[in-house]
Design a protein around this motif. Structure first.
Motif, PDB file in Angstrom:
ATOM      1  N   GLN A   1      -5.230   7.798   0.205  1.00 30.23           N
ATOM      2  CA  GLN A   1      -6.053   6.641   0.548  1.00 30.23           C
ATOM      3  C   GLN A   1      -5.189   5.414   0.834  1.00 30.23           C
ATOM      4  O   GLN A   1      -5.376   4.736   1.854  1.00 30.23           O
ATOM      5  CB  GLN A   1      -7.019   6.340  -0.598  1.00 30.23           C
ATOM      6  N   TYR A   2      -4.229   5.144  -0.034  1.00 34.80           N
ATOM      7  CA  TYR A   2      -3.354   3.980   0.169  1.00 34.80           C
ATOM      8  C   TYR A   2      -2.499   4.137   1.427  1.00 34.80           C
ATOM      9  O   TYR A   2      -2.307   3.178   2.179  1.00 34.80           O
ATOM     10  CB  TYR A   2      -2.446   3.761  -1.048  1.00 34.80           C
ATOM     11  N   ILE A   3      -1.983   5.331   1.673  1.00 35.84           N
ATOM     12  CA  ILE A   3      -1.132   5.527   2.856  1.00 35.84           C
ATOM     13  C   ILE A   3      -1.953   5.401   4.137  1.00 35.84           C
ATOM     14  O   ILE A   3      -1.497   4.807   5.123  1.00 35.84           O
ATOM     15  CB  ILE A   3      -0.382   6.874   2.785  1.00 35.84           C
TER      16      ILE A   3
ATOM     17  N   ALA B   1       0.838  -1.208   0.000  1.00 35.04           N
ATOM     18  CA  ALA B   1       0.000   0.000   0.000  1.00 35.04           C
ATOM     19  C   ALA B   1       0.872   1.257   0.000  1.00 35.04           C
ATOM     20  O   ALA B   1       0.570   2.229  -0.705  1.00 35.04           O
ATOM     21  CB  ALA B   1      -0.947  -0.004   1.199  1.00 35.04           C
ATOM     22  N   VAL B   2       1.947   1.261   0.773  1.00 33.87           N
ATOM     23  CA  VAL B   2       2.853   2.412   0.801  1.00 33.87           C
ATOM     24  C   VAL B   2       3.466   2.625  -0.582  1.00 33.87           C
ATOM     25  O   VAL B   2       3.459   3.737  -1.119  1.00 33.87           O
ATOM     26  CB  VAL B   2       3.965   2.246   1.869  1.00 33.87           C
ATOM     27  N   SER B   3       3.981   1.571  -1.172  1.00 31.81           N
ATOM     28  CA  SER B   3       4.608   1.695  -2.497  1.00 31.81           C
ATOM     29  C   SER B   3       3.596   2.159  -3.542  1.00 31.81           C
ATOM     30  O   SER B   3       3.896   3.033  -4.368  1.00 31.81           O
ATOM     31  CB  SER B   3       5.213   0.355  -2.920  1.00 31.81           C
ATOM     32  N   THR B   4       2.413   1.599  -3.508  1.00 29.24           N
ATOM     33  CA  THR B   4       1.371   1.973  -4.465  1.00 29.24           C
ATOM     34  C   THR B   4       0.961   3.423  -4.263  1.00 29.24           C
ATOM     35  O   THR B   4       0.804   4.181  -5.230  1.00 29.24           O
ATOM     36  CB  THR B   4       0.158   1.033  -4.329  1.00 29.24           C
ATOM     37  N   GLY B   5       0.820   3.820  -3.023  1.00 33.37           N
ATOM     38  CA  GLY B   5       0.460   5.205  -2.728  1.00 33.37           C
ATOM     39  C   GLY B   5       1.499   6.188  -3.233  1.00 33.37           C
ATOM     40  O   GLY B   5       1.159   7.233  -3.809  1.00 33.37           O
TER      41      GLY B   5
ATOM     42  N   GLY C   1       6.902   5.531   9.559  1.00 31.46           N
ATOM     43  CA  GLY C   1       7.238   5.870   8.185  1.00 31.46           C
ATOM     44  C   GLY C   1       6.005   6.198   7.364  1.00 31.46           C
ATOM     45  O   GLY C   1       6.010   7.120   6.535  1.00 31.46           O
ATOM     46  N   ALA C   2       4.932   5.457   7.595  1.00 32.86           N
ATOM     47  CA  ALA C   2       3.686   5.719   6.873  1.00 32.86           C
ATOM     48  C   ALA C   2       3.080   7.060   7.304  1.00 32.86           C
ATOM     49  O   ALA C   2       2.554   7.810   6.469  1.00 32.86           O
ATOM     50  CB  ALA C   2       2.701   4.575   7.088  1.00 32.86           C
TER      51      ALA C   2
END
Length: 173
Positions: free
Chosen positions: A80-82, A62-66, A102-103
């Protein structure tokens, strides 16, 4: 992977890991538009694999996608992803995990990019707190967050005034 090899996990091999790796490579090659659908497949893979539960790998993807959404200019989708990653990490890794911190830092950056000053400060304060208590404390990590925090107080300040009261919330950290 498509043939159903089982190395690296139960059924389907390590499909999620391979998709994540391919997506990250495309992103690092400055091809985020190619990376995004691959990362979204990895995210769906881990989400489906978790069977309605949360899994830390889901948070990682999700972090990478965000962040790829952010590179492509879709700040709402990035946020939203983060936010999903934060929730996933809090449940699976704990509220004080470095992954959670980190997020929160990434969320603060995204919110500040939208000039959503107060929510950005709230996320950055949490990132600041978590960075300061990490076992592997580094001053560089703290200073990276600090720089964004200071931007929320100094850049584009309403009427050019610095919110000294708001900054007080960061003094304890």
């Amino acid at each position: 992977i498509e043939s159903g090899c089982t190395s690296g996990g139960s059924g389907g091999g390590n499909r999620g890991g391979v998709l994540l790796g391919l997506g990250l490579v495309r992103d690092r090659l400055e091809r985020p538009a190619e990376a995004l659908p691959i990362l979204e497949q990895a995210y769906e893979f881990y989400k489906q694999r978790a069977g309605g539960q949360l899994a830390s790998l889901q948070g990682k993807v999700a972090v990478s996608t965000g962040m790829v959404h952010l590179k492509l200019g879709d700040v709402k989708k990035a946020e939203q992803y983060i936010r999903e990653a934060i929730h996933t990490y809090e449940v699976t890794c704990g509220e004080t995990s470095p992954l959670t911190g980190g997020a929160y830092y990434k969320l603060g950056q995204i919110l500040w990019q939208q000039r959503r000053r107060k929510p950005a400060r709230k996320a950055l304060k949490r990132a600041y707190e978590l960075e300061a208590i990490k076992d592997a404390f580094t001053i560089v990590g703290v200073l990276e967050i600090h720089n964004v925090v200071m931007d929320t107080f100094l850049k584009d300040a309403p009427n050019g005034a610095i919110d000294r009261v708001g900054f007080g919330a960061f003094l304890e950290v």
